[in-house]
Enzyme design. Structure first.
Site, mmCIF file in Angstrom:
data_model
loop_
_atom_site.group_PDB
_atom_site.id
_atom_site.type_symbol
_atom_site.label_atom_id
_atom_site.label_comp_id
_atom_site.label_asym_id
_atom_site.label_seq_id
_atom_site.Cartn_x
_atom_site.Cartn_y
_atom_site.Cartn_z
ATOM 1 N N THR A 145 -23.836 -68.137 -5.935
ATOM 2 C CA THR A 145 -22.615 -68.833 -6.361
ATOM 3 C C THR A 145 -21.443 -67.903 -6.687
ATOM 4 O O THR A 145 -20.342 -68.082 -6.168
ATOM 5 C CB THR A 145 -22.929 -69.693 -7.600
ATOM 6 O OG1 THR A 145 -23.910 -70.650 -7.197
ATOM 7 C CG2 THR A 145 -21.705 -70.413 -8.121
ATOM 8 N N TYR A 228 -14.422 -72.933 -18.437
ATOM 9 C CA TYR A 228 -15.597 -73.575 -17.843
ATOM 10 C C TYR A 228 -16.401 -74.360 -18.869
ATOM 11 O O TYR A 228 -16.735 -73.854 -19.939
ATOM 12 C CB TYR A 228 -16.491 -72.532 -17.170
ATOM 13 C CG TYR A 228 -17.639 -73.187 -16.453
ATOM 14 C CD1 TYR A 228 -17.396 -73.997 -15.343
ATOM 15 C CD2 TYR A 228 -18.944 -73.051 -16.897
ATOM 16 C CE1 TYR A 228 -18.444 -74.634 -14.690
ATOM 17 C CE2 TYR A 228 -19.993 -73.680 -16.244
ATOM 18 C CZ TYR A 228 -19.730 -74.474 -15.142
ATOM 19 O OH TYR A 228 -20.746 -75.113 -14.489
ATOM 20 N N HIS A 268 -31.847 -77.212 -6.477
ATOM 21 C CA HIS A 268 -32.787 -76.296 -7.134
ATOM 22 C C HIS A 268 -33.996 -77.045 -7.669
ATOM 23 O O HIS A 268 -35.125 -76.603 -7.531
ATOM 24 C CB HIS A 268 -32.108 -75.584 -8.316
ATOM 25 C CG HIS A 268 -31.199 -74.477 -7.892
ATOM 26 N ND1 HIS A 268 -31.656 -73.352 -7.268
ATOM 27 C CD2 HIS A 268 -29.855 -74.319 -7.991
ATOM 28 C CE1 HIS A 268 -30.630 -72.533 -7.011
ATOM 29 N NE2 HIS A 268 -29.525 -73.115 -7.439
ATOM 30 N N ASP A 311 -20.304 -73.268 -1.409
ATOM 31 C CA ASP A 311 -20.446 -71.816 -1.518
ATOM 32 C C ASP A 311 -21.636 -71.284 -0.733
ATOM 33 O O ASP A 311 -21.668 -70.112 -0.384
ATOM 34 C CB ASP A 311 -20.511 -71.401 -2.999
ATOM 35 C CG ASP A 311 -21.555 -72.181 -3.800
ATOM 36 O OD1 ASP A 311 -22.069 -73.209 -3.307
ATOM 37 O OD2 ASP A 311 -21.863 -71.759 -4.931
ATOM 38 N N HIS A 425 -31.313 -70.437 -2.964
ATOM 39 C CA HIS A 425 -30.339 -69.841 -2.048
ATOM 40 C C HIS A 425 -30.112 -68.434 -2.524
ATOM 41 O O HIS A 425 -30.491 -68.092 -3.661
ATOM 42 C CB HIS A 425 -29.039 -70.654 -2.030
ATOM 43 C CG HIS A 425 -28.460 -70.833 -3.393
ATOM 44 N ND1 HIS A 425 -27.616 -69.915 -3.981
ATOM 45 C CD2 HIS A 425 -28.664 -71.806 -4.332
ATOM 46 C CE1 HIS A 425 -27.311 -70.323 -5.193
ATOM 47 N NE2 HIS A 425 -27.939 -71.466 -5.457
HETATM 48 P P1 AMP Z 1 -26.395 -70.585 -8.825
HETATM 49 O O1 AMP Z 1 -27.606 -70.372 -9.634
HETATM 50 O O2 AMP Z 1 -26.029 -69.363 -8.012
HETATM 51 O O3 AMP Z 1 -26.501 -71.775 -7.971
HETATM 52 O O4 AMP Z 1 -25.214 -70.879 -9.843
HETATM 53 C C1 AMP Z 1 -24.749 -72.194 -10.067
HETATM 54 C C2 AMP Z 1 -24.362 -72.340 -11.496
HETATM 55 O O5 AMP Z 1 -23.287 -71.482 -11.831
HETATM 56 C C3 AMP Z 1 -23.806 -73.700 -11.858
HETATM 57 O O6 AMP Z 1 -24.802 -74.641 -12.007
HETATM 58 C C4 AMP Z 1 -23.089 -73.422 -13.156
HETATM 59 O O7 AMP Z 1 -23.984 -73.513 -14.219
HETATM 60 C C5 AMP Z 1 -22.667 -71.976 -12.998
HETATM 61 N N1 AMP Z 1 -21.218 -71.878 -12.853
HETATM 62 C C6 AMP Z 1 -20.467 -72.341 -11.838
HETATM 63 N N2 AMP Z 1 -19.160 -72.084 -12.027
HETATM 64 C C7 AMP Z 1 -19.070 -71.424 -13.185
HETATM 65 C C8 AMP Z 1 -18.000 -70.868 -13.930
HETATM 66 N N3 AMP Z 1 -16.735 -70.951 -13.486
HETATM 67 N N4 AMP Z 1 -18.298 -70.237 -15.080
HETATM 68 C C9 AMP Z 1 -19.558 -70.133 -15.534
HETATM 69 N N5 AMP Z 1 -20.629 -70.641 -14.875
HETATM 70 C C10 AMP Z 1 -20.398 -71.283 -13.717
HETATM 71 ZN ZN ZN Z 2 -23.724 -72.136 -5.811
HETATM 72 ZN ZN ZN Z 3 -27.645 -72.643 -7.052
#
Ligand code: AMP
Ligand code: ZN
Ligand code: ZN
Length: 491
Positions: A145, A228, A268, A311, A425
């Site tokens: 992300t 956020y 997830h 993303d 991912h």
């Molecule tokens: P991932 O584990 O790579 O899928 O990350 C996704 C998670 O990133 C989301 O579920 C949010 O909890 C977190 N996230 C997304 N945008 C932000 C942000 N701007 N600031 C902090 N956490 C974020």
């Molecule tokens: Zn993501």
């Molecule tokens: Zn994720």
């Protein structure tokens, strides 16, 4: 620094040429020509020569009608113009807004292909009347992300924008980066909101990784930069964006972001094939409907360049697909303190005194031995030895050893008995399952156009082209952006 992605532009015509010829031929034209031919024929001519003559005339008539229909296809401006037509080659004028606006919407983890899971009237409306990456948008590696959101807004690969993982440790000062780190030192490059405000234009961010960081003339202003908070209802986010269009013209931001955590959450938890993914996608579609409706009420829908994207994608993971580092102990011991992240991005930093190349050689020896469960689904590399297409070496922040994990596999320290199934991912961006969507609608995007897949580092230049501002140098190519964004008349 042009990307090595394919850059040719193709346009598909949803209606075949044959079908158009049939549908658009005036039904009377053939018979009218036939009757004219009849006027010139002599009664003394033999039946055979009459037949030859008639068939010649019929052939001419069909050819003429085909030419007429073809020219219709060639010069018609709606609904799906050819890329060669005048109408398709330039943007549509703004009807109400006084300046161009780009709204980027991210639906986290919207895997390419989810859009076929259900009838999605609003997303399909954007696709039908806009420009779509026909086989999806390619994320950058690692397909996580934070690295990807920041590549979208900087046009830089993670090695250059500095966000090399969702979590990492700076090897020089030992500081830890996490998703709540807002100190400018982590965030390199120039994100779009900074470029836009450096040009004296307004930007707004309803969440985006990096948006709360003060950089250049961007100081995350109140009401235009939301801190956020994942518990803000999605509808409230949409309505706040809509409210910007009620402001006086010169206060309407030129660049806006909007972010939704779904369907990543569900992906997830349940994996990409669960019915709850379909429900989450339908909800995103409903939000798009709320947005479109609100923009239409304000008379600005056709004036705004909306880019709906994700993303990265998502792939199913299950308990049987585990590779345990402890299983390599016979070849090399990898203590957990060496491991910066396990899965799907395995990154290892051995302490000083250890040779990273020896560790890589021994790990691969074990993985290739046939004696480590699922060993064939993990290869480790010195970061400089990774395939160039990953662009994942030119940062001191990237640990020296990086593992490429097989699609859907999980790396753990220890094999456990847990029966975990879900989704993940972060894998190689060459996997189709990691692709996401790119759907762009608005005056600078052709209607009904399909373009080949491209990497998300190309998006920065598309936005600066639309806003007619000079962007910072980046890993995208200006000429590629010009094949997706329509030129203006004045250009
Ligand atoms: P991932 O584990 O790579 O899928 O990350 C996704 C998670 O990133 C989301 O579920 C949010 O909890 C977190 N996230 C997304 N945008 C932000 C942000 N701007 N600031 C902090 N956490 C974020
Ligand atoms: Zn993501
Ligand atoms: Zn994720």
């Amino acid at each position: 620094m042009a990307s090595d992605q394919e850059s040719t532009l193709s346009t598909s015509l949803p209606i075949s040429t044959n079908q158009l010829l049939e549908d658009d031929l005036p039904s009377s034209s053939s018979s009218a020509l036939l009757s004219t031919a009849g006027h010139h024929s002599s009664p003394r001519k033999t039946a055979a020569s009459t037949l030859v003559f008639i068939s010649l005339v019929v052939t001419t008539a069909v050819a003429l009608s085909a030419a007429a229909a073809f020219s219709f296809l060639f010069f018609s401006s709606a609904p799906n113009p050819s890329p060669h037509s005048t109408a398709a080659l330039s943007s549509r004028p703004l009807s109400k807004l006084k300046h161009p606006v780009v709204l980027i919407i991210s639906s986290d983890g919207f895997r390419f292909g989810y859009q076929y899971k259900s009838d999605l009237p609003n997303i399909n409306r954007l696709i039908r009347n806009g420009t779509e990456a026909e086989r999806g948008l390619i994320p950058v590696f690692p397909t996580l992300t934070f690295p990807n959101h920041y590549s979208i807004v900087t046009g830089l690969y993670p090695a250059y924008h500095g966000i090399i993982n969702n979590y990492f440790t700076d090897p020089i000062d030992g500081d830890n980066f996490n998703m709540g780190s807002h100190e400018p030192k982590w965030w390199l490059g120039e994100p779009l909101w900074e470029t836009v405000s450096n040009h004296g234009l307004k930007a707004s961010t309803y969440f985006w990784p990096g948006s709360e960081v003060h950089k250049g003339s961007w100081d995350c202003p109140n009401n235009y930069c939301m801190p956020y908070n994942e518990s803000v209802p999605f509808e409230e986010r949409v309505d706040t964006v809509l409210n910007y269009f009620d402001l006086p013209s010169d206060e309407i931001p030129s660049f806006m972001t909007l972010y939704f955590e779904d369907p990543d959450h569900e992906g997830h938890q349940y994996g990409p094939d669960d019915v709850r993914i379909t429900d989450a996608i339908v909800e995103i579609d409903t939000l798009m409907g709320r947005l479109i409706h609100g923009l239409e009420e304000r008379g600005v829908f056709e004036d705004i360049n909306i880019i709906l994207l994700g993303d990265h994608g998502m792939v199913g993971t299950c308990d049987k697909k585990v590779i345990a580092l402890d299983d390599l102990a016979q070849w090399v011991k990898i203590p957990k303190e060496w491991v910066q992240s396990y899965s799907p991005l395995l990154s290892i930093r051995p302490p000083p005194g250890y040779s990273s190349s020896d560790v890589v050689a021994k790990m691969n020896e074990g993985l290739e031995s046939g004696r480590v469960a699922n060993g064939e689904f993990l290869r480790v590399y010195l970061k400089e030895g990774l395939p160039n297409r990953l662009h994942y070496s030119a940062s001191y922040r990237i640990p020296p050893i990086v593992g490429l994990v097989g699609e859907g596999f999980t790396v753990k320290q220890t094999r456990s008995k847990g029966q975990e199934c879900g989704g993940a991912h972060g894998y190689d961006n060459a996997f189709f399952s990691m692709r996401t969507i790119f759907i762009a609608h608005g005056p600078r995007f052709a209607r009904g156009r399909k373009v080949p897949s491209f990497e998300n580092v190309q998006i920065y230049n598309m936005v600066t082209a639309i806003l007619k501002i000079e962007g910072a140098s980046n890993n995208g190519s200006v000429s590629f952006a010009d094949t997706v964004v329509l030129p203006t008349h004045s250009k």
